[in-house]
Design an enzyme around this catalytic site. Structure first.
Site, PDB file in Angstrom:
ATOM      1  N   TYR A 148      19.707-156.469 -43.006  1.00  0.00           N
ATOM      2  CA  TYR A 148      18.728-155.718 -42.205  1.00  0.00           C
ATOM      3  C   TYR A 148      18.473-154.368 -42.853  1.00  0.00           C
ATOM      4  O   TYR A 148      17.316-153.989 -43.089  1.00  0.00           O
ATOM      5  CB  TYR A 148      19.240-155.567 -40.770  1.00  0.00           C
TER       6      TYR A 148
HETATM    7  N1  LIG Z   1      15.408-149.616 -30.684  1.00  0.00           N
HETATM    8  C1  LIG Z   1      15.996-148.801 -31.526  1.00  0.00           C
HETATM    9  O1  LIG Z   1      16.889-147.996 -31.153  1.00  0.00           O
HETATM   10  C2  LIG Z   1      15.618-148.824 -32.973  1.00  0.00           C
HETATM   11  C3  LIG Z   1      14.502-149.544 -33.423  1.00  0.00           C
HETATM   12  N2  LIG Z   1      14.172-149.517 -34.750  1.00  0.00           N
HETATM   13  C4  LIG Z   1      12.974-150.240 -35.204  1.00  0.00           C
HETATM   14  O2  LIG Z   1      11.887-149.947 -34.335  1.00  0.00           O
HETATM   15  C5  LIG Z   1      11.083-151.137 -34.159  1.00  0.00           C
HETATM   16  C6  LIG Z   1      11.001-151.491 -32.672  1.00  0.00           C
HETATM   17  O3  LIG Z   1      12.334-151.570 -32.182  1.00  0.00           O
HETATM   18  P1  LIG Z   1      12.614-152.360 -30.803  1.00  0.00           P
HETATM   19  O4  LIG Z   1      11.472-152.177 -29.882  1.00  0.00           O
HETATM   20  O5  LIG Z   1      13.991-152.007 -30.378  1.00  0.00           O
HETATM   21  O6  LIG Z   1      12.591-153.859 -31.340  1.00  0.00           O
HETATM   22  P2  LIG Z   1      12.883-155.217 -30.548  1.00  0.00           P
HETATM   23  O7  LIG Z   1      13.846-155.992 -31.394  1.00  0.00           O
HETATM   24  O8  LIG Z   1      13.234-154.941 -29.137  1.00  0.00           O
HETATM   25  O9  LIG Z   1      11.453-155.942 -30.572  1.00  0.00           O
HETATM   26  C7  LIG Z   1      10.918-156.343 -31.794  1.00  0.00           C
HETATM   27  C8  LIG Z   1       9.682-157.157 -31.507  1.00  0.00           C
HETATM   28  O10 LIG Z   1       9.283-157.784 -32.743  1.00  0.00           O
HETATM   29  C9  LIG Z   1       9.002-159.148 -32.470  1.00  0.00           C
HETATM   30  N3  LIG Z   1       9.290-160.010 -33.624  1.00  0.00           N
HETATM   31  C10 LIG Z   1      10.467-160.150 -34.262  1.00  0.00           C
HETATM   32  N4  LIG Z   1      10.383-161.095 -35.218  1.00  0.00           N
HETATM   33  C11 LIG Z   1       9.106-161.577 -35.163  1.00  0.00           C
HETATM   34  C12 LIG Z   1       8.410-162.583 -35.870  1.00  0.00           C
HETATM   35  N5  LIG Z   1       9.016-163.328 -36.810  1.00  0.00           N
HETATM   36  N6  LIG Z   1       7.128-162.820 -35.554  1.00  0.00           N
HETATM   37  C13 LIG Z   1       6.502-162.097 -34.578  1.00  0.00           C
HETATM   38  N7  LIG Z   1       7.110-161.127 -33.874  1.00  0.00           N
HETATM   39  C14 LIG Z   1       8.405-160.876 -34.155  1.00  0.00           C
HETATM   40  C15 LIG Z   1       9.940-159.530 -31.343  1.00  0.00           C
HETATM   41  O11 LIG Z   1       9.464-160.684 -30.695  1.00  0.00           O
HETATM   42  P3  LIG Z   1      10.369-161.425 -29.580  1.00  0.00           P
HETATM   43  O12 LIG Z   1      10.155-160.641 -28.315  1.00  0.00           O
HETATM   44  O13 LIG Z   1       9.817-162.816 -29.533  1.00  0.00           O
HETATM   45  O14 LIG Z   1      11.808-161.390 -30.088  1.00  0.00           O
HETATM   46  C16 LIG Z   1       9.942-158.275 -30.495  1.00  0.00           C
HETATM   47  O15 LIG Z   1       8.922-158.302 -29.520  1.00  0.00           O
HETATM   48  C17 LIG Z   1      11.738-152.219 -35.020  1.00  0.00           C
HETATM   49  O16 LIG Z   1      11.135-152.270 -36.296  1.00  0.00           O
HETATM   50  C18 LIG Z   1      13.168-151.744 -35.157  1.00  0.00           C
HETATM   51  O17 LIG Z   1      13.808-152.251 -36.319  1.00  0.00           O
HETATM   52  C19 LIG Z   1      14.933-148.857 -35.677  1.00  0.00           C
HETATM   53  C20 LIG Z   1      16.042-148.159 -35.283  1.00  0.00           C
HETATM   54  C21 LIG Z   1      16.430-148.055 -33.911  1.00  0.00           C
HETATM   55  N1  LIG Z   2      14.431-154.983 -34.175  1.00  0.00           N
HETATM   56  C1  LIG Z   2      15.370-154.123 -33.758  1.00  0.00           C
HETATM   57  N2  LIG Z   2      15.904-153.256 -34.623  1.00  0.00           N
HETATM   58  C2  LIG Z   2      16.881-152.402 -34.188  1.00  0.00           C
HETATM   59  C3  LIG Z   2      17.310-152.417 -32.857  1.00  0.00           C
HETATM   60  C4  LIG Z   2      16.722-153.353 -31.966  1.00  0.00           C
HETATM   61  O1  LIG Z   2      17.066-153.414 -30.768  1.00  0.00           O
HETATM   62  N3  LIG Z   2      15.769-154.176 -32.459  1.00  0.00           N
HETATM   63  N4  LIG Z   2      18.282-151.562 -32.412  1.00  0.00           N
HETATM   64  C5  LIG Z   2      18.887-150.717 -33.251  1.00  0.00           C
HETATM   65  C6  LIG Z   2      19.985-149.833 -32.708  1.00  0.00           C
HETATM   66  O2  LIG Z   2      19.474-149.032 -31.666  1.00  0.00           O
HETATM   67  C7  LIG Z   2      20.643-148.917 -33.722  1.00  0.00           C
HETATM   68  O3  LIG Z   2      19.687-148.054 -34.248  1.00  0.00           O
HETATM   69  C8  LIG Z   2      21.718-148.073 -33.053  1.00  0.00           C
HETATM   70  O4  LIG Z   2      22.777-148.832 -32.667  1.00  0.00           O
HETATM   71  C9  LIG Z   2      18.549-150.665 -34.691  1.00  0.00           C
HETATM   72  N5  LIG Z   2      17.452-151.533 -35.038  1.00  0.00           N
END
Ligand SMILES: NC(=O)C1=CN([C@@H]2O[C@H](COP(=O)(O)OP(=O)(O)OC[C@H]3O[C@@H](n4cnc5c(N)ncnc54)[C@H](OP(=O)(O)O)[C@@H]3O)[C@@H](O)[C@H]2O)C=CC1
Ligand SMILES: Nc1nc2c(c(=O)[nH]1)N=C([C@H](O)[C@@H](O)CO)CN2
Length: 236
Positions: A148
């Site tokens: 990742y």
């Molecule tokens: N939340 C956090 O604290 C952090 C988030 N991030 C980044 O921020 C962004 C948003 O985070 P967050 O909202 O937590 O993410 P989530 O994992 O909660 O949601 C990601 C979304 O992307 C969709 N998705 C994943 N794979 C595919 C695919 N193959 N085709 C189509 N859609 C897809 C998922 O669909 P489905 O609902 O079907 O699974 C989901 O709706 C991400 O890029 C994450 O890596 C980075 C660091 C911290």
């Molecule tokens: N696709 C996602 N990416 C990440 C998520 C998640 O929920 N969905 N969550 C994190 C964590 O919050 C991490 O930043 C701290 O533990 C990272 N990326």
């Protein structure tokens, strides 16, 4: 007529919050989703055009690109938000973990940027945007999410290349969050440990992320850069 903003992964959390906010700001929004959630019906009722796709399905991306080119004559921005957070112990063969992480975080943005750059073209310097959503661990690594983190580092590198390739009308930047939102399965010990990693021991929250997206859309001078939403983790 305002050109639409394409956001991938609008079904929940940060992607959903961003789609809602940009619709409220008056932007037309095109959102992709993989799983259906009730919140998507609300998003559609507020005018979002939604497209169901698993971005990793073979051929799905080509069909989506063709549909998009039929649907709109231009794009104001693309937000590459769609992501899976796979660990090496996720019960998936590690070769598949690596392939899936690289595909969703680097392969899909790479293909969409090349295929859609002409739709983004603007008559203003910095008037269009590509936003890559990366992660603080792209710079630091992650012992439990190795593939990742590497795939998010690849996406950071795509920011540099596309910024150079698409200047001067299209800006390309990253947003690198750290602790934005917990997941419902995160226990108290994990939450306490995560918050203690930052100088600012708090969850950033979805509106912090939305503010970063809004900043980049309003900027006309930032490209090839990264907004680090990390609570000061590097200094802890
Ligand atoms: N939340 C956090 O604290 C952090 C988030 N991030 C980044 O921020 C962004 C948003 O985070 P967050 O909202 O937590 O993410 P989530 O994992 O909660 O949601 C990601 C979304 O992307 C969709 N998705 C994943 N794979 C595919 C695919 N193959 N085709 C189509 N859609 C897809 C998922 O669909 P489905 O609902 O079907 O699974 C989901 O709706 C991400 O890029 C994450 O890596 C980075 C660091 C911290
Ligand atoms: N696709 C996602 N990416 C990440 C998520 C998640 O929920 N969905 N969550 C994190 C964590 O919050 C991490 O930043 C701290 O533990 C990272 N990326």
């Amino acid at each position: 007529m305002m050109k639409p903003i394409l956001i991938t992964g609008v079904g929940r959390r940060l992607g959903l919050a961003t789609a809602k906010a940009l619709l409220a700001d008056g932007w037309p929004v095109i959102g992709t989703y993989r799983s259906h959630y009730p919140e998507l019906d609300e998003l559609r009722s507020h005018g979002a055009i939604l497209y169901r796709i698993d971005l990793l399905e073979p051929q799905a991306l080509t069909t989506f690109i063709d549909w998009l080119r039929q649907e709109c004559k231009g794009l104001r921005a693309i937000v590459h938000n769609a992501s899976d957070w796979l660990a090496e112990d996720a019960g998936v063969p590690v070769a598949d973990v690596f392939q899936q992480m690289m595909a969703i975080h680097a392969g899909v943005p790479y293909q969409l940027n090349l295929a859609l750059a002409d739709l983004l073209d603007s008559d203003e310097i910095g008037g269009a945007d590509i936003i890559h959503v990366t992660d603080y661990v792209a710079q630091k690594g992650s012992a439990k999410h190795i593939a990742y983190a590497a795939s998010k580092a690849a996406l950071e590198n795509l920011t540099l290349s596309f910024a150079a390739k698409l200047a001067p009308t299209i800006k390309v930047n990253s947003i690198a969050p750290a602790m934005m939102l917990f997941n419902e399965w995160d226990d108290a010990a994990y939450r306490e440990k995560s918050l203690a990693k930052a100088l600012l021991p708090k969850v950033g929250g979805d509106m912090e992320f939305v503010s970063a997206v809004r900043y980049l859309l309003h900027s006309r001078y930032m490209t090839g850069s990264c907004l680090n939403l990390d609570g000061g983790r590097p200094l802890k």
